[in-house]
Each structure stands twice: as structure tokens, then as C-alpha cells.
Design a protein around this motif. Sequence first.
Motif, PDB file in Angstrom:
ATOM      1  N   ASP A 152       0.871  -1.188   0.000  1.00 21.68           N
ATOM      2  CA  ASP A 152       0.000   0.000   0.000  1.00 21.68           C
ATOM      3  C   ASP A 152       0.902   1.231   0.000  1.00 21.68           C
ATOM      4  O   ASP A 152       1.696   1.421   0.921  1.00 21.68           O
ATOM      5  N   ARG A 170      -0.089   4.458  -0.013  1.00 20.54           N
ATOM      6  CA  ARG A 170      -0.676   5.674   0.559  1.00 20.54           C
ATOM      7  C   ARG A 170       0.199   6.122   1.727  1.00 20.54           C
ATOM      8  O   ARG A 170       0.472   5.341   2.631  1.00 20.54           O
ATOM      9  N   TYR A 178       1.767   8.185  -2.615  1.00 18.61           N
ATOM     10  CA  TYR A 178       0.644   9.122  -2.758  1.00 18.61           C
ATOM     11  C   TYR A 178       0.185   9.585  -1.386  1.00 18.61           C
ATOM     12  O   TYR A 178       0.020   8.781  -0.464  1.00 18.61           O
ATOM     13  N   SER A 179       0.000  10.904  -1.239  1.00 19.15           N
ATOM     14  CA  SER A 179      -0.530  11.489  -0.007  1.00 19.15           C
ATOM     15  C   SER A 179      -1.863  12.164  -0.294  1.00 19.15           C
ATOM     16  O   SER A 179      -1.971  12.955  -1.227  1.00 19.15           O
ATOM     17  N   SER A 180      -2.871  11.862   0.526  1.00 17.90           N
ATOM     18  CA  SER A 180      -4.202  12.451   0.329  1.00 17.90           C
ATOM     19  C   SER A 180      -4.226  13.933   0.666  1.00 17.90           C
ATOM     20  O   SER A 180      -5.139  14.656   0.265  1.00 17.90           O
ATOM     21  N   GLN A 238      -0.797  11.184  -8.533  1.00 16.12           N
ATOM     22  CA  GLN A 238       0.301  10.315  -8.128  1.00 16.12           C
ATOM     23  C   GLN A 238       1.473  10.451  -9.097  1.00 16.12           C
ATOM     24  O   GLN A 238       1.310  10.439 -10.305  1.00 16.12           O
TER      25      GLN A 238
END
Length: 454
Positions: free
Chosen positions: A150, A152, A177-179, A185
Motif C-alpha cells: 500500500d 498511501r 501518494y498522499s491524500s 500520483q
Amino acid sequence: MKEVQKRYVCSECGHTESKWMGRCPECNSWNSFEEEIVSAPNKSKMGAPSTSLDNKVRKLSEIHSDDAIRLSTGFDELDRVLGGGVMLPSSVLIGGEPGIGKSTLMLEMLSFLSTTNDVLYVSGEESPSQVKLRGERLGLNLSNISIFCDTRLEILEETIEKLVPKIIIVDSLQTLYSSSVPSMQGSPNQIRTCCLVLSNIAKRLGCSIFFVGHVTKDGSIAGPKIVEHMVDTVLYFESAENGIRLLRAAKNRFGSVDEIGLFEMDEMGLHGLKDPSEVFLSSRGDDSLPPGIAFTSIVEGTRAFVVEIQALVVPAKSGLQRIYSDKIDIARVSRIAAILERHTDLKLSDQDIYVNVAGGVRLNDVSIELPLALALYSSKINRSLPVKLVSFGELSLAGEVRNVPFIERKHKAAADLGFDLVISPYIKGRKSSESLVLVKSVKSAVVGAFNIKH
């Protein structure tokens, strides 16, 4: 005031503009601007990544500094480039072309380190079963390697905080990937944020993290240059001829950037190359040497070895001189040709010049200038140099042969391989002999080289 704004970021250097531009005014790259969405700061928004290493103000003299901790990677070549092994804590960025062996090298390193340390492999491009199949094919011990797929950032932060592994591999940086970052991405903004956050977590927890990065068409690591400033070490994995892989350090806070690591790839993975001269010297008999071939010793960090420089001089087809050289800088080749023409009366201005280095290694050492001049001269007059001759020296525009560093180590490396004839810069206090010709000028070097008995 708008809640969401757009900006354009150069993917090569990180320069930002308010509108799209065809060429970056900072690094002059074409079509490198990518659109990013920038959100206005929101005080009520939670979950933004933390980039703090230590929020306490203390006197530097009060800081307790332990002795540096280094771990061997299991590869002497990788340890050499890193400065003696993996430093704890640290962050390392390794880039290279697709398929060159970055993931293989990292997995082999983890297999060795996992016997005594907790390790984590974060895969954003391969599934766990794919990673396992590759490890089994290489015959690696996978029992102690933890894998997490994962990418994230927020989830990855929690996992690292919980496991606290000593070594972390992120394959690859572009998949993170950072929210909290309103960009797609792999965008420069995402890469910067994720790299900074994870590097700081690794340093705070006392572990080392390796980021695997893609490269652009010109061979640099994809993403803005600012990423290279965020990590402690930047490594480039390059491919040479004969299937040899070269590992170089472009930046190293814990060691030298002059070291070079050499690997060879087979069905069982990557292996360190013990004797570089076996690769960089062509296999020939001891009785003859084609015109245009010259040997020299070079020093890369703590390692000295002999390489073969190849030159071909032919009449220019268009009447204008052209120079073809990708392993030695073209400007250097052009300068050496001009020195030869001026000080040895060798006409090269109407000749095409081709220069190559056996084994595909790129040479930057100034000591290669004298052997390059001898190779060009040999090709032009179609006469071979002595088989067991090595030479080294820097050439000035006045035709002088100047002294170079590590000359004793260069002598020893050549002697160990059976080269018993040396042309070297004049050193006060030393005298020429049958096996050693000390020269002050390129003209005397040429005379000495072709008067030596073969």
C-alpha cells in the motif's frame, strides 16, 4: 479568494510558474511543466503529513552523539559506494534505467540484512507474489522479509511507526501518494512531500530508507532536483558494455562521491566484480596491438585499474572535422587533437575522430589525456604502440605533460597486470630507465612511445 488554484511545476528542476510554458526558464528543459492543484491553507483540516524531526530547542553541546552505526549490505561494491555500509539513520535515493537491476539489488541486500535486522519492502509496482517469485528465482532467503504493497503515505507512516524496521525499501518513489496533496500520483509535489515525510520518519526512528527512482531520458532521476537535496545519498545505477553494471554516488553525506561499484548480472542475480581490469581490457595476444590502442591506469575512489582507450582517425567525408565520443568528453578530445596538431605537427583538422573506451566506462580523470593523445597519434600514422605500455599525464595547452594525483597507485595497478613499460610525467628526483620514460612535453612522449622496442 479561490479555494483551489493551479500552478505549473517543472518536473526536472522543480521551478514553478503561474502558467504553462514550453521551456523552463530555470533549467531550459522543453515540455517539462506539469499542472498541479494548490489548495488554500485550511486550519481546520487535519491529517496533513508531519515533517518535524525534533520540536525541542536545545544546545548543540547537550546533544548526545553516538558512534556512527554502519551495516554491511552483503555487497562489497555497494558498501564501498555508500562509504563503508548503510548508515543508521539515513535516506538513500537510487535511480537507473528500467530493467537494470535496481529492485534485484535491493531485494538481495534485504535478504542479507534480514538475518539480523527487521526489514520492510514496500512495493508499489509489483504484487507480493511477483516479488516472492523473483526472490525464489534468485535463491534468496525470504523468510524474514516483510512486504507491504500500500503506497498511501498516511497508511505507510502508521505501518513504519508500528514495525520500526531497521531497513526500508520503497520501490518506487513515484508510486507514493498522499491524500493531503491535491496532485496526481507521481507529480513533483507528491514526490517531494512523500520523500521528505518518510526521510524524516526514518531519521526519527533511527532506521535507513532506500527510495528506488525512475530516470528521465537524459539519465537523471525523474522528479525535481529538490528531491536529491532531501536525502543523504544519491546513487545512479548505469549499464556498461559486456553486461556490466556501474554504481556511482552523485551525493554522499557519509562518504566519498569518487567511488564506483561494479556488478555483473546472471541468472542468479547481481554479483560484485572483483577485478575490473578483466572487463576494461580486451582479450588479445601478447604479440600484437592494433594501431589506435593505448592503455592507462585510472583511480576511482580507493580503486585503481587499467583501461583501454581506442581511437580511430580517418579523413573527413565532408571536409569538416567531426568528433564522435560518448565515454570521454568531446571537448577534451577536441582539445587534445588541437594540442597534437600544434605541438607535434600532426594534421587532424581535416580528420574525423572516433574515440571509445573498452568496457563502456566513462572516463573523467585528467590523467587520460596523455594516453588519448598517444592513441590518436598511433591511429593517424597507422603504427601500433608497445603492447605492455601504459601512460598517464595531464596535457596543458602549451604541450606540457603535467603531473597527476595517485601516480604511485597507477604504477602499481599497471605492474600487477604485467605492464612493464611506463610513460609518466617528469618528477623531480626520479630518472628515466628502460621501463620508465619521464617526459615533460607531448612531443617527447610521442618520440619516447614509438622509439621503445616492442
